[in-house]
Design a protein around this motif. Structure first.
Motif, PDB file in Angstrom:
ATOM      1  N   GLU A  35       0.846  -1.188   0.000  1.00  0.00           N
ATOM      2  CA  GLU A  35       0.000   0.000   0.000  1.00  0.00           C
ATOM      3  C   GLU A  35       0.885   1.242   0.000  1.00  0.00           C
ATOM      4  O   GLU A  35       1.875   1.314   0.723  1.00  0.00           O
ATOM      5  N   LEU A  36       0.520   2.220  -0.809  1.00  0.00           N
ATOM      6  CA  LEU A  36       1.240   3.485  -0.891  1.00  0.00           C
ATOM      7  C   LEU A  36       0.394   4.554  -0.219  1.00  0.00           C
ATOM      8  O   LEU A  36      -0.686   4.890  -0.710  1.00  0.00           O
ATOM      9  N   GLY A  37       0.856   5.071   0.902  1.00  0.00           N
ATOM     10  CA  GLY A  37       0.078   6.070   1.624  1.00  0.00           C
ATOM     11  C   GLY A  37      -1.183   5.449   2.199  1.00  0.00           C
ATOM     12  O   GLY A  37      -1.304   4.237   2.326  1.00  0.00           O
ATOM     13  N   ARG A  38      -2.116   6.288   2.547  1.00  0.00           N
ATOM     14  CA  ARG A  38      -3.398   5.802   3.059  1.00  0.00           C
ATOM     15  C   ARG A  38      -4.434   5.980   1.965  1.00  0.00           C
ATOM     16  O   ARG A  38      -4.884   7.095   1.700  1.00  0.00           O
ATOM     17  N   ARG A  39      -4.760   4.889   1.296  1.00  0.00           N
ATOM     18  CA  ARG A  39      -5.694   4.905   0.166  1.00  0.00           C
ATOM     19  C   ARG A  39      -5.213   5.793  -0.983  1.00  0.00           C
ATOM     20  O   ARG A  39      -6.014   6.400  -1.682  1.00  0.00           O
ATOM     21  N   ASP A  40      -3.902   5.873  -1.129  1.00  0.00           N
ATOM     22  CA  ASP A  40      -3.355   6.623  -2.262  1.00  0.00           C
ATOM     23  C   ASP A  40      -3.161   5.711  -3.469  1.00  0.00           C
ATOM     24  O   ASP A  40      -3.498   6.071  -4.589  1.00  0.00           O
ATOM     25  N   GLY A  41      -2.580   4.544  -3.233  1.00  0.00           N
ATOM     26  CA  GLY A  41      -2.320   3.639  -4.336  1.00  0.00           C
ATOM     27  C   GLY A  41      -1.706   2.346  -3.855  1.00  0.00           C
ATOM     28  O   GLY A  41      -1.575   2.099  -2.655  1.00  0.00           O
ATOM     29  N   PHE A  42      -1.309   1.513  -4.818  1.00  0.00           N
ATOM     30  CA  PHE A  42      -0.675   0.234  -4.542  1.00  0.00           C
ATOM     31  C   PHE A  42       0.518   0.058  -5.465  1.00  0.00           C
ATOM     32  O   PHE A  42       0.497   0.484  -6.613  1.00  0.00           O
ATOM     33  N   GLU A  43       1.548  -0.585  -4.933  1.00  0.00           N
ATOM     34  CA  GLU A  43       2.654  -1.056  -5.757  1.00  0.00           C
ATOM     35  C   GLU A  43       2.525  -2.571  -5.810  1.00  0.00           C
ATOM     36  O   GLU A  43       2.534  -3.247  -4.775  1.00  0.00           O
ATOM     37  N   ILE A  44       2.371  -3.093  -7.013  1.00  0.00           N
ATOM     38  CA  ILE A  44       2.185  -4.520  -7.224  1.00  0.00           C
ATOM     39  C   ILE A  44       3.461  -5.079  -7.840  1.00  0.00           C
ATOM     40  O   ILE A  44       3.897  -4.626  -8.895  1.00  0.00           O
ATOM     41  N   THR A  45       4.060  -6.041  -7.158  1.00  0.00           N
ATOM     42  CA  THR A  45       5.215  -6.747  -7.700  1.00  0.00           C
ATOM     43  C   THR A  45       4.699  -8.054  -8.278  1.00  0.00           C
ATOM     44  O   THR A  45       3.985  -8.802  -7.601  1.00  0.00           O
ATOM     45  N   ALA A  46       5.031  -8.312  -9.534  1.00  0.00           N
ATOM     46  CA  ALA A  46       4.480  -9.478 -10.226  1.00  0.00           C
ATOM     47  C   ALA A  46       5.555 -10.115 -11.098  1.00  0.00           C
ATOM     48  O   ALA A  46       6.481  -9.450 -11.559  1.00  0.00           O
ATOM     49  N   ALA A  47       5.412 -11.410 -11.316  1.00  0.00           N
ATOM     50  CA  ALA A  47       6.370 -12.164 -12.124  1.00  0.00           C
ATOM     51  C   ALA A  47       5.651 -12.876 -13.262  1.00  0.00           C
ATOM     52  O   ALA A  47       4.557 -13.399 -13.081  1.00  0.00           O
ATOM     53  N   ALA A  48       6.284 -12.884 -14.429  1.00  0.00           N
ATOM     54  CA  ALA A  48       5.711 -13.549 -15.615  1.00  0.00           C
ATOM     55  C   ALA A  48       6.773 -14.407 -16.274  1.00  0.00           C
ATOM     56  O   ALA A  48       7.953 -14.057 -16.300  1.00  0.00           O
ATOM     57  N   ARG A  49       6.323 -15.532 -16.817  1.00  0.00           N
ATOM     58  CA  ARG A  49       7.202 -16.362 -17.643  1.00  0.00           C
ATOM     59  C   ARG A  49       7.178 -15.802 -19.055  1.00  0.00           C
ATOM     60  O   ARG A  49       6.140 -15.802 -19.700  1.00  0.00           O
ATOM     61  N   ILE A  50       8.319 -15.311 -19.507  1.00  0.00           N
ATOM     62  CA  ILE A  50       8.352 -14.698 -20.829  1.00  0.00           C
ATOM     63  C   ILE A  50       8.673 -15.701 -21.930  1.00  0.00           C
ATOM     64  O   ILE A  50       8.577 -15.381 -23.098  1.00  0.00           O
ATOM     65  N   ASP A  51       9.004 -16.929 -21.553  1.00  0.00           N
ATOM     66  CA  ASP A  51       9.258 -17.958 -22.553  1.00  0.00           C
ATOM     67  C   ASP A  51       7.952 -18.609 -23.040  1.00  0.00           C
ATOM     68  O   ASP A  51       7.970 -19.371 -23.984  1.00  0.00           O
ATOM     69  N   LEU A  52       6.839 -18.290 -22.424  1.00  0.00           N
ATOM     70  CA  LEU A  52       5.556 -18.875 -22.802  1.00  0.00           C
ATOM     71  C   LEU A  52       4.772 -17.975 -23.744  1.00  0.00           C
ATOM     72  O   LEU A  52       3.618 -18.233 -24.041  1.00  0.00           O
ATOM     73  N   ARG A  53       5.347 -16.905 -24.197  1.00  0.00           N
ATOM     74  CA  ARG A  53       4.676 -15.949 -25.084  1.00  0.00           C
ATOM     75  C   ARG A  53       4.266 -16.555 -26.371  1.00  0.00           C
ATOM     76  O   ARG A  53       4.857 -17.334 -26.987  1.00  0.00           O
TER      77      ARG A  53
END
Length: 131
Positions: A113-131
């Motif tokens: 969470e960024l601030g109080r109801r300001d926003g979110f930082e989402i860390t995510a991972a993807a397999r790029i060999d499955l494109r």
């Protein structure tokens, strides 16, 4: 106020608000579709399908990439951080969810969470060999 982030005029307003709130991690110029698992009845058993629950504007920053070899298979992965503004439609986003951006499907690893109801930082991972 809860906007749906779908209009360009709203994007400009959100951009100004984000700067005022100190959320200047880059332009929110990517469409990020957030997906949630839903149980569905299959012929033989229940199956899990991923359904969109929100589509929002996000900033995108790739933070790492790599390849690994396991069981004689090469896989490549990219880790990306997305920043989105808070709204009711995304208030409960979590690592149980997935997201899609620019043709890649990402598993959400962490949500900060960024601030109080300001926003979110989402860390995510993807397999790029499955494109």
């Amino acid at each position: 106020i809860d906007f749906d982030h779908s209009d360009d005029a709203q994007l400009q307003i959100f951009g100004r608000l984000a700067l005022a709130m100190g959320l200047s991690a880059g332009p929110r110029d990517r469409r990020l579709k957030l997906l949630r698992a839903q149980a569905a009845q299959g012929d033989m058993a229940d199956i899990e399908t991923w359904q969109p629950f929100a589509t929002v504007w996000a900033s995108k920053r790739d933070v790492s990439d790599g390849e690994r070899v396991a069981a004689a298979e090469v896989s490549a992965q990219i880790t990306t951080r997305f920043q989105i503004l808070w709204s009711r439609s995304v208030a409960d986003v979590s690592p149980r969810d997935r997201c899609e951006c620019q043709g890649l499907t990402y598993d959400i690893v962490a949500v900060k969470e960024l601030g109080r109801r300001d926003g979110f930082e989402i860390t995510a991972a993807a397999r790029i060999d499955l494109r």
